[in-house]
Design a protein around this motif. Structure first.
Motif, PDB file in Angstrom:
ATOM      1  N   GLU A   1      75.355 -18.957  31.026  1.00 22.94           N
ATOM      2  CA  GLU A   1      74.583 -18.109  31.515  1.00 22.94           C
ATOM      3  C   GLU A   1      75.008 -18.195  33.194  1.00 22.94           C
ATOM      4  OE1 GLU A   1      69.731 -17.616  32.182  1.00 22.94           O
ATOM      5  OE2 GLU A   1      70.335 -17.569  30.209  1.00 22.94           O
ATOM      6  N   GLU A   2      75.240 -19.347  32.900  1.00 19.54           N
ATOM      7  CA  GLU A   2      75.516 -19.680  35.332  1.00 19.54           C
ATOM      8  C   GLU A   2      76.322 -18.595  35.160  1.00 19.54           C
ATOM      9  OE1 GLU A   2      75.757 -23.090  35.946  1.00 19.54           O
ATOM     10  OE2 GLU A   2      73.665 -24.031  35.126  1.00 19.54           O
ATOM     11  N   MET A   3      77.952 -18.750  34.367  1.00 25.31           N
ATOM     12  CA  MET A   3      78.739 -18.057  35.025  1.00 25.31           C
ATOM     13  C   MET A   3      78.354 -16.262  34.418  1.00 25.31           C
ATOM     14  SD  MET A   3      81.439 -19.993  31.988  1.00 25.31           S
ATOM     15  CE  MET A   3      82.803 -18.364  31.857  1.00 25.31           C
ATOM     16  N   ALA A   4      77.433 -16.128  33.851  1.00 21.63           N
ATOM     17  CA  ALA A   4      77.121 -14.524  33.893  1.00 21.63           C
ATOM     18  C   ALA A   4      76.606 -14.388  34.964  1.00 21.63           C
ATOM     19  CB  ALA A   4      76.215 -14.615  32.072  1.00 21.63           C
ATOM     20  N   SER A   5      75.839 -15.277  35.288  1.00 17.77           N
ATOM     21  CA  SER A   5      74.781 -14.966  36.510  1.00 17.77           C
ATOM     22  C   SER A   5      75.809 -14.436  37.924  1.00 17.77           C
ATOM     23  CB  SER A   5      74.049 -16.337  36.724  1.00 17.77           C
ATOM     24  OG  SER A   5      73.182 -15.668  37.695  1.00 17.77           O
ATOM     25  N   ARG A   6      77.060 -15.429  37.942  1.00 17.98           N
ATOM     26  CA  ARG A   6      78.117 -15.307  39.487  1.00 17.98           C
ATOM     27  C   ARG A   6      78.701 -14.362  38.544  1.00 17.98           C
ATOM     28  NH1 ARG A   6      78.375 -20.457  37.790  1.00 17.98           N
ATOM     29  NH2 ARG A   6      80.234 -20.628  36.482  1.00 17.98           N
ATOM     30  N   ASP A   7      78.837 -14.265  37.859  1.00 15.57           N
ATOM     31  CA  ASP A   7      79.034 -12.172  37.369  1.00 15.57           C
ATOM     32  C   ASP A   7      78.335 -11.053  37.354  1.00 15.57           C
ATOM     33  OD1 ASP A   7      82.202 -12.448  36.929  1.00 15.57           O
ATOM     34  OD2 ASP A   7      81.592 -13.046  34.605  1.00 15.57           O
ATOM     35  N   PHE A   8      77.328 -11.396  37.853  1.00 11.92           N
ATOM     36  CA  PHE A   8      76.675 -10.224  37.861  1.00 11.92           C
ATOM     37  C   PHE A   8      76.184 -10.408  39.592  1.00 11.92           C
ATOM     38  CE2 PHE A   8      74.740 -10.492  33.170  1.00 11.92           C
ATOM     39  CZ  PHE A   8      75.356 -10.019  33.090  1.00 11.92           C
ATOM     40  N   PHE A   9      76.258 -11.919  40.109  1.00  5.58           N
ATOM     41  CA  PHE A   9      76.246 -11.434  41.870  1.00  5.58           C
ATOM     42  C   PHE A   9      76.989 -10.659  42.392  1.00  5.58           C
ATOM     43  CE2 PHE A   9      77.660 -13.252  45.457  1.00  5.58           C
ATOM     44  CZ  PHE A   9      76.910 -13.274  46.376  1.00  5.58           C
ATOM     45  N   PHE A  10      78.319 -10.989  41.323  1.00  5.12           N
ATOM     46  CA  PHE A  10      79.545 -10.422  42.107  1.00  5.12           C
ATOM     47  C   PHE A  10      79.654  -8.610  41.893  1.00  5.12           C
ATOM     48  CE2 PHE A  10      81.469 -14.482  42.618  1.00  5.12           C
ATOM     49  CZ  PHE A  10      81.972 -14.624  43.988  1.00  5.12           C
ATOM     50  N   GLY A  11      78.645  -8.348  40.359  1.00  9.63           N
ATOM     51  CA  GLY A  11      78.978  -6.609  40.552  1.00  9.63           C
ATOM     52  C   GLY A  11      77.763  -6.285  40.522  1.00  9.63           C
TER      53      GLY A  11
END
Length: 262
Positions: free
Chosen positions: A212-222
């Motif tokens: 979920e933390e990895m997903a959050s980072r990707d969403f941040f960059f998205g």
């Protein structure tokens, strides 16, 4: 979601600013990205000439149109499109857009294969599990690989470098797509739509919180590159935002309980 401005406990101006940044997607640093529409579509380091680019775009469009011409493309149609993308990428391995389109085609193939092997494909949880079922795990691995390669190719050498409109769009979409898959993987790890043996092998050793933390980072960059949905999801999956939210809610609860006793 409760606005920080209406919180009952007394907060310092700095605390309020930090919490507002965590909870408010509109305050994410998307302004830190400079999009320059006058730049060529892709960095010169990728060695894609304007002549080649025009040809590549046309080939991509032809492949996509064949897929879109069929409301429910067959497995043969999808595999034919994948073969065409394979050929395109073999000849032009530094063309980022082909990787994202191949990833999306693989997603369609995964859904088709899973839906034809499950008794109730309309079930929401089963549909979510499609990408992490044993029969589709290899295809899922390929999707992650393609999205990762597209991001690697399109990401500027320095965060301070301006990006083209095409770069920003691809990075927004690819990061958001990968974040969405990672979020599904986190759900699967929690046992909501699957189990520990689901998904790409390289993700199986990670905990649900790590995914979920990895997903959050990707969403941040998205979100940073312009995807509004990713901005919202980055807030919802940000572990610090959730932690601070719990702290603020608890402080508000105690404050209100104190008021009631007076």
């Amino acid at each position: 979601m409760t606005s920080i401005a209406t919180a009952r406990p007394s907060l310092t101006s700095n605390d309020s600013a930090v919490l507002q940044a965590l909870f408010d997607a509109e305050s994410s640093p998307s302004s830190g990205v400079t999009i320059n529409s006058s730049l060529t579509s892709w960095p010169t380091s990728l060695n894609i000439s304007e002549t080649d680019l025009a040809s590549l775009k046309q080939r991509e469009t032809d492949i996509i149109r064949r897929l879109q011409s069929d409301k429910s493309p067959s497995e043969d149609t999808l595999k034919s499109a994948l073969s065409d993308f394979d050929s395109l990428i073999t000849k032009h391995p530094t063309y980022p857009s082909a990787y994202t389109n191949r990833a999306q085609t693989l997603r369609l193939l995964v859904d088709l294969i899973y839906n034809t092997t499950e008794a109730n494909p309309a079930d929401t949880e089963l549909a979510d599990a499609a990408l992490f079922a044993p029969q589709t795990s290899q295809l899922c691995s390929r999707i992650f690989a393609d999205l990762g390669q597209a991001i690697t190719l399109a990401t500027p050498a320095s965060p301070a470098d301006a990006v083209s409109t095409a770069q920003a769009r691809l990075l927004a979409d690819a990061h958001t797509h990968r974040g969405y898959l990672l979020l599904k993987a986190a759900r699967a790890k929690k046992g909501l739509v699957g189990g520990d043996e689901t998904g790409p092998e390289r993700l199986r050793e990670l905990s649900a919180d790590q995914l979920e933390e990895m997903a959050s980072r990707d969403f941040f960059f998205g979100g940073r590159y312009g995807n509004k949905v990713a901005q919202q999801l980055a807030v919802q999956t940000n572990p610090y935002a959730k932690m601070c939210g719990a702290i603020v809610k608890e402080a508000m609860r105690k404050e209100m309980e104190g008021d009631e006793k007076k």
